[in-house]
Motif scaffolding. Structure first.
Motif, PDB file in Angstrom:
ATOM      1  N   UNK A 193       0.719  -1.169  -0.007  1.00 20.22           N
ATOM      2  CA  UNK A 193       0.153   0.067  -0.211  1.00 20.22           C
ATOM      3  C   UNK A 193       0.802   1.410   0.032  1.00 20.22           C
ATOM      4  N   UNK A 194       2.119   1.152   0.640  1.00 22.00           N
ATOM      5  CA  UNK A 194       2.945   2.471   0.738  1.00 22.00           C
ATOM      6  C   UNK A 194       3.767   2.447  -0.602  1.00 22.00           C
ATOM      7  N   UNK A 195       3.638   1.605  -1.624  1.00 25.71           N
ATOM      8  CA  UNK A 195       4.332   1.757  -2.884  1.00 25.71           C
ATOM      9  C   UNK A 195       5.489   1.288  -2.877  1.00 25.71           C
ATOM     10  N   UNK A 196       5.835   0.173  -1.970  1.00 29.77           N
ATOM     11  CA  UNK A 196       7.112  -0.501  -1.828  1.00 29.77           C
ATOM     12  C   UNK A 196       6.824  -1.935  -2.784  1.00 29.77           C
ATOM     13  N   UNK A 197       8.081  -2.511  -3.253  1.00 24.10           N
ATOM     14  CA  UNK A 197       7.885  -3.626  -3.824  1.00 24.10           C
ATOM     15  C   UNK A 197       8.735  -4.622  -2.951  1.00 24.10           C
ATOM     16  N   UNK A 198       7.952  -5.273  -1.994  1.00 24.16           N
ATOM     17  CA  UNK A 198       8.586  -6.221  -0.971  1.00 24.16           C
ATOM     18  C   UNK A 198       8.863  -7.701  -1.624  1.00 24.16           C
ATOM     19  N   UNK A 199       9.615  -8.631  -0.724  1.00 24.06           N
ATOM     20  CA  UNK A 199       9.878  -9.850  -0.969  1.00 24.06           C
ATOM     21  C   UNK A 199       9.924 -10.486   0.404  1.00 24.06           C
ATOM     22  N   UNK A 204       5.379 -12.611  -2.959  1.00 27.62           N
ATOM     23  CA  UNK A 204       6.733 -12.897  -3.622  1.00 27.62           C
ATOM     24  C   UNK A 204       7.626 -13.542  -2.423  1.00 27.62           C
ATOM     25  N   UNK A 205       8.424 -14.500  -2.640  1.00 26.13           N
ATOM     26  CA  UNK A 205       9.393 -15.124  -1.675  1.00 26.13           C
ATOM     27  C   UNK A 205      10.548 -15.441  -2.258  1.00 26.13           C
ATOM     28  N   UNK A 206      11.675 -15.428  -1.616  1.00 19.42           N
ATOM     29  CA  UNK A 206      12.781 -16.012  -1.657  1.00 19.42           C
ATOM     30  C   UNK A 206      13.051 -17.277  -0.691  1.00 19.42           C
ATOM     31  N   UNK A 207      13.306 -18.488  -1.633  1.00 12.75           N
ATOM     32  CA  UNK A 207      13.466 -19.759  -0.568  1.00 12.75           C
ATOM     33  C   UNK A 207      14.755 -19.781  -0.156  1.00 12.75           C
ATOM     34  N   UNK A 208      14.685 -19.935   1.233  1.00 15.62           N
ATOM     35  CA  UNK A 208      16.348 -19.812   1.739  1.00 15.62           C
ATOM     36  C   UNK A 208      16.805 -21.119   2.127  1.00 15.62           C
ATOM     37  N   UNK A 209      16.285 -22.297   1.646  1.00 16.74           N
ATOM     38  CA  UNK A 209      16.528 -23.506   1.909  1.00 16.74           C
ATOM     39  C   UNK A 209      15.860 -24.177   3.074  1.00 16.74           C
ATOM     40  N   UNK A 210      16.454 -25.492   3.570  1.00 20.71           N
ATOM     41  CA  UNK A 210      15.655 -26.319   4.329  1.00 20.71           C
ATOM     42  C   UNK A 210      16.082 -26.370   5.639  1.00 20.71           C
ATOM     43  N   UNK A 221      12.249  -3.558  -3.250  1.00 26.69           N
ATOM     44  CA  UNK A 221      12.517  -2.200  -2.691  1.00 26.69           C
ATOM     45  C   UNK A 221      12.621  -2.522  -0.844  1.00 26.69           C
ATOM     46  N   UNK A 222      12.016  -3.812  -0.690  1.00 31.49           N
ATOM     47  CA  UNK A 222      11.738  -4.064   0.682  1.00 31.49           C
ATOM     48  C   UNK A 222      12.145  -5.373   0.635  1.00 31.49           C
ATOM     49  N   UNK A 223      12.981  -6.050   1.980  1.00 28.39           N
ATOM     50  CA  UNK A 223      13.050  -7.496   2.310  1.00 28.39           C
ATOM     51  C   UNK A 223      12.399  -7.659   3.449  1.00 28.39           C
ATOM     52  N   UNK A 224      11.725  -8.655   3.521  1.00 25.65           N
ATOM     53  CA  UNK A 224      11.113  -9.031   4.906  1.00 25.65           C
ATOM     54  C   UNK A 224      11.596 -10.446   5.261  1.00 25.65           C
ATOM     55  N   UNK A 225      12.552 -10.688   6.328  1.00 16.77           N
ATOM     56  CA  UNK A 225      13.116 -11.694   6.622  1.00 16.77           C
ATOM     57  C   UNK A 225      12.625 -12.398   7.643  1.00 16.77           C
ATOM     58  N   UNK A 226      12.412 -13.691   7.533  1.00 17.42           N
ATOM     59  CA  UNK A 226      11.784 -14.725   8.791  1.00 17.42           C
ATOM     60  C   UNK A 226      13.001 -14.662   9.799  1.00 17.42           C
TER      61      UNK A 226
END
Ligand code: TXA
Ligand code: MG
Length: 328
Positions: A250-256, A271-277, A299-304
């Motif tokens: 909503x804030x105009x970012x492109x997150x993953x 959108x996700x990046x799979x970081x392995x098992x 433009x934004x990365x959300x890390x588990x």
């Protein structure tokens, strides 16, 4: 200066060693991340390393040697704890800090009387050091504040035109830097890394503190262009991450989202990046993924989040630094 990216043939390693011998800079693979090498006994070459990385002269350099014999050229004396850790973990992702020997230019250690040294567990690195016949410095081969390089391409992205040769050894086996331990007195971890605190404690038979540094939250390292945020580790963390993701959209970012492969389903079509098992694989992929997010326009990365034990402690340390402490 033109930078050559070379395959690590015997001939090319010999060429790279010649560059080191005459005071030039060579980026080379190690099992942790790519290093930026120069002859540690050549003060001018060492100054050029700081310049190439745009690194503050107050931040000392790690030194790589090929074996314990060569280590004696940079270290004054070995403590019992040093001997135990060297025996158990080297070659490998462990760096020990000891009193420094005479003759090391003060630039290497930022004027300190101690020196950080390790033996890399990578054949190309070991051959390069042996062929050069001298200990070589080993800061990560990125420009200051950027994620450490785990591919030759990352070194090109940061240091093209600033180093003579890059030896391309493929993707770094570990993908996270060495653990730095001060073993001059009571052993203390100065930087968490590939060798876990738990395994160091098991070998030494004592508990080992990890030093907390002010600066850890000031957004000065491991930073891609994208905004990095990470979650604490708990059962429902995907809900917090999803809320933040949707808010960022909503804030105009492109997150993953960076998540363990097995947890992809929690995030639906996001959108996700799979970081392995495993957390080891998460660590292996971390720096590479931070850079990939930039390349792919996020433009934004959300890390588990990850549990604060074993390699997880190291991951949390890097996530804190790369996010500037932005915990969601
Ligand atoms: O895995 C690694 O250690 C990689 C590979 C290339 O060897 N190198 C690396 O270097 O991560 P660098 O410069 O990016 O990080 C070195 C860390 C810094 O936090 C620095 O302050 C610390 O080691 N360090 C270096 N010399 C030290 C010393 N004499 N005493 C205390 N800390 C030191
Ligand atoms: Mg570094």
């Amino acid at each position: 200066m033109k930078t050559e990216v070379l395959q690590p043939t015997e001939e090319n390693i010999a060429r790279a060693a010649e560059v080191i011998k005459r005071g030039g800079l060579v980026a080379y693979p190690t099992e942790t991340v790519y290093g930026l090498g120069a002859d540690v006994f050549n003060a001018e070459a060492i100054k050029a390393v700081y310049e190439a990385k745009q690194r503050s002269l107050s931040k000392p350099l790690i030194v790589c040697v090929s074996d314990v014999d060569m280590m004696k050229r940079v270290v004054k004396n070995f403590t019992p704890a040093a001997k135990t850790l060297i025996d158990r973990f080297m070659p490998g992702a462990l760096t020990v800090v000891l009193d420094k020997a005479e003759g090391i230019p003060s630039e290497v250690t930022s004027g300190n009387d101690n020196i950080a040294v390790r033996i890399p567990d990578n054949d190309i690195a070991l051959k390069l050091i042996r062929a050069a016949g001298t200990p070589i410095c080993a800061p990560s081969a990125n420009t200051s504040a950027r994620p450490s390089p785990t591919l030759a391409k990352h070194v090109v992205d940061d240091l093209d035109g600033r180093v003579e040769v890059i030896l391309d050894g493929g993707q770094s086996k570990l993908g996270i830097e060495s653990t730095v331990v001060d073993v001059r007195n009571v052993p203390k971890i100065l930087r968490s890394g590939g060798v876990t605190r738990e395994s160091i404690e098991a070998v030494l038979g004592v508990t080992v503190e990890t030093e907390r540094k002010e600066g850890d939250f000031n957004h000065s390292s491991y930073s891609p262009r994208a905004e990095v945020m990470f979650s604490a580790f708990y059962d429902g963390m995907h809900r917090t991450i999803i809320d933040k993701y949707d808010e960022l959209i909503k804030g105009g970012f492109n997150p993953v989202i960076m998540c363990l492969s097995s947890r992809k389903n929690f995030y639906g079509a996001r959108h996700t990046y799979l970081m392995g098992n495993s957390y080891e694989e998460y660590a292996h992929n971390l720096f590479l993924t931070l850079r990939k997010a930039d390349d792919e326009g996020y433009t934004a990365i959300l890390a588990e989040g990850v549990p604060p034990e074993g390699i997880g402690s190291t991951l949390i340390n890097r996530l804190i630094k790369s996010s500037g402490g932005q915990i969601i």
